[in-house]
Design an enzyme around this catalytic site. Structure first.
Site, short mmCIF file in Angstrom:
data_model
loop_
_atom_site.label_atom_id
_atom_site.label_comp_id
_atom_site.label_asym_id
_atom_site.label_seq_id
_atom_site.Cartn_x
_atom_site.Cartn_y
_atom_site.Cartn_z
N THR A 102 -38.31 22.89 50.19
CA THR A 102 -37.69 24.03 49.50
C THR A 102 -37.83 25.29 50.35
OG1 THR A 102 -38.37 23.07 47.37
CG2 THR A 102 -37.74 25.40 47.36
N THR A 105 -42.93 17.99 49.28
CA THR A 105 -43.76 17.37 48.24
C THR A 105 -43.51 15.87 48.27
OG1 THR A 105 -43.64 19.32 46.82
CG2 THR A 105 -44.22 17.25 45.75
N HIS A 120 -43.29 23.00 53.14
CA HIS A 120 -43.83 21.65 52.93
C HIS A 120 -42.80 20.74 52.31
CE1 HIS A 120 -44.02 23.53 49.01
NE2 HIS A 120 -43.94 22.30 48.52
N HIS A 157 -37.49 16.75 50.24
CA HIS A 157 -36.90 18.00 50.76
C HIS A 157 -37.98 19.04 50.97
CE1 HIS A 157 -37.24 18.64 46.42
NE2 HIS A 157 -37.49 19.90 46.76
P1 A2P Z 1 -41.73 21.93 45.84
O1 A2P Z 1 -40.88 22.74 46.74
O2 A2P Z 1 -43.18 22.13 46.04
O3 A2P Z 1 -41.42 20.46 45.91
P2 A2P Z 1 -38.72 21.30 39.63
O4 A2P Z 1 -38.31 19.86 39.79
O5 A2P Z 1 -40.14 21.48 39.20
O6 A2P Z 1 -37.75 22.08 38.84
O7 A2P Z 1 -38.66 21.93 41.08
C1 A2P Z 1 -37.56 21.74 41.90
C2 A2P Z 1 -37.97 22.09 43.32
O8 A2P Z 1 -38.23 23.49 43.43
C3 A2P Z 1 -39.23 21.41 43.79
O9 A2P Z 1 -39.02 21.05 45.13
C4 A2P Z 1 -40.32 22.45 43.60
O10 A2P Z 1 -41.48 22.42 44.32
C5 A2P Z 1 -39.57 23.73 43.80
N1 A2P Z 1 -40.11 24.78 42.95
C6 A2P Z 1 -40.25 24.73 41.60
N2 A2P Z 1 -40.70 25.90 41.12
C7 A2P Z 1 -40.89 26.71 42.20
C8 A2P Z 1 -41.36 28.04 42.38
N3 A2P Z 1 -41.72 28.81 41.35
N4 A2P Z 1 -41.42 28.52 43.64
C9 A2P Z 1 -41.06 27.78 44.69
N5 A2P Z 1 -40.60 26.51 44.60
C10 A2P Z 1 -40.52 25.98 43.36
#
Ligand code: A2P
Length: 217
Positions: free
Chosen positions: A68, A152, A150, A66
């Site tokens: 975000t 991940t 992006h 996904h």
């Molecule tokens: P990303 O968007 O780079 O993949 P987690 O599994 O660590 O709780 O994170 C859930 C999702 O939210 C992941 O997609 C993650 O990163 C994103 N995410 C986590 N923390 C943040 C943050 N502080 N700011 C923006 N996106 C975040």
């Protein structure tokens, strides 16, 4: 905690339809395999703290791909409520969009795909999307909105997903200052940004249909 706050999700984003997930994962695999085979990469293996690295094993692959938009942390993140109430967000919730994945990148911490958002998609991008990580990337606020967008694809052991967007912004900040010379590959233009940071600008962007929705966990 008021009930309305607890009803906010962990995050909002575009969730790649299952039909395209494999396509994106195999594009990422192809990128890692190509990189590993290059002498340029082998000459910089120290960046990855090793004499030999199997990149496919170095990174733990992510399951549900996904992009975000807003990390709400169930309402605890700044601006979460405002984002959830934004008319564009409410209106688009549940709709399918076509994301354009225009580059693939790796660092010793993360591997990801850059998403180039359209004008319409930028309406769903939070105002503070880039500024939020200014402490990690001072130049972040001077990059155009949506720069952090992006998917991940994988993280090294012990690294959290949030790092991928920070790594991307760091590469873009370096690119803005002075883009290094590119190596032309079949897949596109590859550039090395130092400290284990590589980005491949795809000749053919990967088109990925994705549903705008949220994740509660
Ligand atoms: P990303 O968007 O780079 O993949 P987690 O599994 O660590 O709780 O994170 C859930 C999702 O939210 C992941 O997609 C993650 O990163 C994103 N995410 C986590 N923390 C943040 C943050 N502080 N700011 C923006 N996106 C975040």
């Amino acid at each position: 905690v008021p009930l309305e706050d607890t009803s906010l999700p962990l995050y909002y984003g575009w969730f790649l339809l299952s039909s395209v997930q494999e396509k994106v994962k195999s594009a990422a695999m192809g990128f890692l395999k190509t990189l590993e085979s290059l002498d340029d990469f082998k000459n910089h293996l120290d960046d990855f703290a090793g004499k030999s690295v199997e990149l496919e094993q170095y990174f733990e692959a992510k399951a549900a791909l996904h992009c975000t938009t807003k990390f709400c942390n169930y309402g605890k993140a700044a601006g979460a409520k405002e984002y959830a109430q934004n008319p564009a967000v409410v209106k688009s919730y549940g709709s399918v969009f076509e994301l354009s994945l225009t580059a693939l990148f790796i660092t010793p911490r993360t591997v990801g795909a850059r998403v180039s958002l359209t004008e319409e998609q930028l309406h769903l991008w939070p105002a503070d999307g880039e500024k939020e990580v200014e402490s990690d990337v001072p130049a972040a606020a001077s990059l155009p909105p949506g720069s952090r967008a992006h998917v991940t694809l994988g993280c090294a052991e012990g690294v959290q997903s949030v790092q991928t967007g920070i790594d991307l912004l760091q590469i873009l900040a370096l690119q803005q200052a002075e883009a290094p010379a590119a190596k032309e590959l079949e897949l596109g233009s590859l550039r090395y940004y130092g400290e284990g940071r590589w980005m491949l600008e795809l000749k053919e962007p990967v088109r990925a249909p994705a549903c705008f929705s949220s994740f509660y966990g």
